[in-house]
Design a protein around this motif. Sequence first.
Motif, PDB file in Angstrom:
ATOM      1  N   ALA A 109       0.836  -1.204   0.000  1.00 11.78           N
ATOM      2  CA  ALA A 109       0.000   0.000   0.000  1.00 11.78           C
ATOM      3  C   ALA A 109       0.869   1.251   0.000  1.00 11.78           C
ATOM      4  O   ALA A 109       0.567   2.240  -0.691  1.00 11.78           O
ATOM      5  CB  ALA A 109      -0.915  -0.008   1.217  1.00 11.78           C
ATOM      6  N   HIS A 110       1.957   1.202   0.755  1.00  8.67           N
ATOM      7  CA  HIS A 110       2.891   2.344   0.792  1.00  8.67           C
ATOM      8  C   HIS A 110       3.494   2.606  -0.583  1.00  8.67           C
ATOM      9  O   HIS A 110       3.537   3.752  -1.061  1.00  8.67           O
ATOM     10  CB  HIS A 110       4.002   2.047   1.811  1.00  8.67           C
ATOM     11  N   GLU A 111       3.914   1.559  -1.251  1.00  7.05           N
ATOM     12  CA  GLU A 111       4.541   1.718  -2.557  1.00  7.05           C
ATOM     13  C   GLU A 111       3.522   2.167  -3.611  1.00  7.05           C
ATOM     14  O   GLU A 111       3.862   2.927  -4.526  1.00  7.05           O
ATOM     15  CB  GLU A 111       5.199   0.398  -2.989  1.00  7.05           C
ATOM     16  N   PHE A 112       2.269   1.705  -3.463  1.00  8.58           N
ATOM     17  CA  PHE A 112       1.225   2.139  -4.384  1.00  8.58           C
ATOM     18  C   PHE A 112       0.963   3.642  -4.223  1.00  8.58           C
ATOM     19  O   PHE A 112       0.856   4.376  -5.216  1.00  8.58           O
ATOM     20  CB  PHE A 112      -0.057   1.343  -4.122  1.00  8.58           C
ATOM     21  N   ILE A 131      -2.405   4.134   7.948  1.00  7.46           N
ATOM     22  CA  ILE A 131      -1.337   3.413   7.255  1.00  7.46           C
ATOM     23  C   ILE A 131       0.035   3.974   7.627  1.00  7.46           C
ATOM     24  O   ILE A 131       1.061   3.313   7.436  1.00  7.46           O
ATOM     25  CB  ILE A 131      -1.542   3.473   5.727  1.00  7.46           C
ATOM     26  N   LYS A 132       0.054   5.170   8.210  1.00 10.97           N
ATOM     27  CA  LYS A 132       1.339   5.819   8.500  1.00 10.97           C
ATOM     28  C   LYS A 132       2.148   5.093   9.571  1.00 10.97           C
ATOM     29  O   LYS A 132       3.331   4.840   9.380  1.00 10.97           O
ATOM     30  CB  LYS A 132       1.106   7.275   8.942  1.00 10.97           C
ATOM     31  N   VAL A 133       1.516   4.779  10.691  1.00  8.37           N
ATOM     32  CA  VAL A 133       2.261   4.194  11.811  1.00  8.37           C
ATOM     33  C   VAL A 133       2.814   2.813  11.475  1.00  8.37           C
ATOM     34  O   VAL A 133       4.007   2.549  11.689  1.00  8.37           O
ATOM     35  CB  VAL A 133       1.390   4.150  13.080  1.00  8.37           C
ATOM     36  N   PRO A 134       1.993   1.870  10.953  1.00  7.92           N
ATOM     37  CA  PRO A 134       2.559   0.556  10.611  1.00  7.92           C
ATOM     38  C   PRO A 134       3.707   0.643   9.603  1.00  7.92           C
ATOM     39  O   PRO A 134       4.727  -0.039   9.754  1.00  7.92           O
ATOM     40  CB  PRO A 134       1.368  -0.215  10.034  1.00  7.92           C
ATOM     41  N   THR A 135       3.553   1.482   8.567  1.00  9.40           N
ATOM     42  CA  THR A 135       4.614   1.569   7.557  1.00  9.40           C
ATOM     43  C   THR A 135       5.852   2.244   8.119  1.00  9.40           C
ATOM     44  O   THR A 135       6.965   1.987   7.650  1.00  9.40           O
ATOM     45  CB  THR A 135       4.128   2.327   6.310  1.00  9.40           C
ATOM     46  N   PHE A 136       5.679   3.101   9.121  1.00 11.60           N
ATOM     47  CA  PHE A 136       6.849   3.708   9.779  1.00 11.60           C
ATOM     48  C   PHE A 136       7.698   2.635  10.448  1.00 11.60           C
ATOM     49  O   PHE A 136       8.920   2.582  10.274  1.00 11.60           O
ATOM     50  CB  PHE A 136       6.383   4.747  10.804  1.00 11.60           C
ATOM     51  N   PHE A 137       7.056   1.754  11.218  1.00 10.93           N
ATOM     52  CA  PHE A 137       7.816   0.700  11.894  1.00 10.93           C
ATOM     53  C   PHE A 137       8.356  -0.332  10.902  1.00 10.93           C
ATOM     54  O   PHE A 137       9.450  -0.877  11.105  1.00 10.93           O
ATOM     55  CB  PHE A 137       6.945   0.024  12.958  1.00 10.93           C
ATOM     56  N   ILE A 138       7.601  -0.600   9.840  1.00  6.11           N
ATOM     57  CA  ILE A 138       8.123  -1.491   8.801  1.00  6.11           C
ATOM     58  C   ILE A 138       9.325  -0.849   8.118  1.00  6.11           C
ATOM     59  O   ILE A 138      10.300  -1.521   7.778  1.00  6.11           O
ATOM     60  CB  ILE A 138       7.024  -1.826   7.769  1.00  6.11           C
ATOM     61  N   GLY A 139       9.271   0.483   7.932  1.00  3.20           N
ATOM     62  CA  GLY A 139      10.408   1.198   7.357  1.00  3.20           C
ATOM     63  C   GLY A 139      11.650   1.065   8.221  1.00  3.20           C
ATOM     64  O   GLY A 139      12.768   0.908   7.713  1.00  3.20           O
ATOM     65  N   ILE A 140      11.475   1.119   9.557  1.00  2.00           N
ATOM     66  CA  ILE A 140      12.622   0.921  10.462  1.00  2.00           C
ATOM     67  C   ILE A 140      13.147  -0.497  10.332  1.00  2.00           C
ATOM     68  O   ILE A 140      14.359  -0.728  10.248  1.00  2.00           O
ATOM     69  CB  ILE A 140      12.205   1.204  11.916  1.00  2.00           C
ATOM     70  N   ALA A 141      12.227  -1.483  10.318  1.00  2.00           N
ATOM     71  CA  ALA A 141      12.648  -2.881  10.209  1.00  2.00           C
ATOM     72  C   ALA A 141      13.357  -3.148   8.890  1.00  2.00           C
ATOM     73  O   ALA A 141      14.369  -3.856   8.848  1.00  2.00           O
ATOM     74  CB  ALA A 141      11.425  -3.794  10.353  1.00  2.00           C
TER      75      ALA A 141
END
Length: 547
Positions: A235-238, A261-271
Amino acid sequence: MSARSSISVRSADLMEWQEDRKITILPGRRALPFDPTGKLFYEGSSGIGSVSEADSGEDITSGSVFTAEDDDDDDDDAQGLSRSLILAPGSAYAAAHRLSLAIDPSATEQIQMLSDFLDLHFSVPKAKASLLDRQSHLLALPDIDTSSNQMLSDALRAICLGHIGEHHHDDRLVQQSQIYYGNVLRGLAQLVPRQDTKIPPADIVTCILLLCVYADYTPMPHLQSNAWKVHYWGAHEFLKAKGPSILSVCSPWDVAVYRNIKVPTFFIGIANRRAIIWTEPEWLDFSDTSIQVMRTKVNRSRSMFDRVVKRLPQLLEHSDVLLSKKGQQSADTAERLLHDLLSYLSTLQQLLQSDSAFAEFKSWKDSVETSQPGQFNDEVEEHVVLVTNHTFQRFHRFPTPMSCTGFTLSLLEYWLFGLIVECTILRILHFLPSAEAHLHPATGAQILRHAQDSADHLCKSVYSLSQVPSQGMAGFLDTCMALVENFYSEIGASAELGWVLAIRCATALRVERMRKSQPRTLCRMGDLADEIGASGRFRMRDLGPGG
């Protein structure tokens, strides 16, 4: 004057009765088996009535007898319909589900399933209130119009049937949910690569976001811990490819999708150690405009803090790019990156101290010691470790441990993200010793001491965090401990390392205990604990998935 007539139906006469009455379930009502006193509503040719259980004091099971009440002004319309409705053999929900599908496969059944899904995960008013406070998109699910979008309808059915089927151990519902899940995946595979589609891009993002909630029920167990983050990142890439123009700041649903969608993708971005789009000017403008249009009440200090925090994945990606050059690093690049990392720490600290709550905040001084046994709860697994392992003897007592929001959350994030940044600086200095000349005014030794302080503060927060009866907060706690574990391992702090390992085991046991009485949490941050925790390693060159 409205006449209330008694109507009932025998299962043998059900098909004949269907010609006059369509049994459906209307919005805002809970039905089988979650509300034994609830009503199964039907929509008649001349109005709306309801089927209620003959004896609401009994549990609803297969074979329960129902009578119906008709709110029809025409008494004649009810004549000749005095019969009994007997549920078919099988589970109550499955019987009701088959009945509603056979009679009226309309959006009302979908609304009912969504209501049941929300009741399953947020059964008490306080839980629903927290969704409202966070402006969660989940609360708006029953209002989604899927009449012209089969893929969106399939996505909603997938998550509802998956969660409800798993909760009631009904494999048939889970298998049906997997079929819907597969339909959505095929639809997305066809639509996402296209430039122009009949389905609005915002609906495509919504479908992907819904699949993030489904992941536990995929038919492939090895994907269950990873599928959700693949969907979120998709979803972030879309959105990255389409830009904020596909979302409307005037649409409450679009704004809710963006915020959730911001918070989950933020932590995924860190991971993943990959930059996210939320710090780009166009998305910052979208955020500011949506706040104005929706007249959202915003804590300005917290908002500014969040805006700075979101830069972390980009800094981690830049550090990996710098170290991947293997001897070809530019001194200017290293200097700029170290300056950005120090600026990140300094800005977070300034924002924290400028918060109006900072002067009154006493949690870092208000502490509890292991010599005060009455302050510890032996039913909390982590507390058992605290009173038996005295590596740490004093712990922070937050003023509102049940909420851990606002300034308290900012303080925890300052320690967590600060430790990640400090370990990133130490990693650069380990592989590029000459870079310390660009670290001024700080030194490597000072960064190391500050990192140890951050790690200690996170450990001292276990007392309060472990008292929150939430799987999501337990995941946050485990993520903090995974990071601290790697840091203590790097500096050779064996006593502290053993203490952290014991806490992580205790947290895992507490989560297992909570899952016996709660459905699995929709907050999946805990699944990223080991990946985010890897940032605590500063003597390893390659930390991210891409190396």
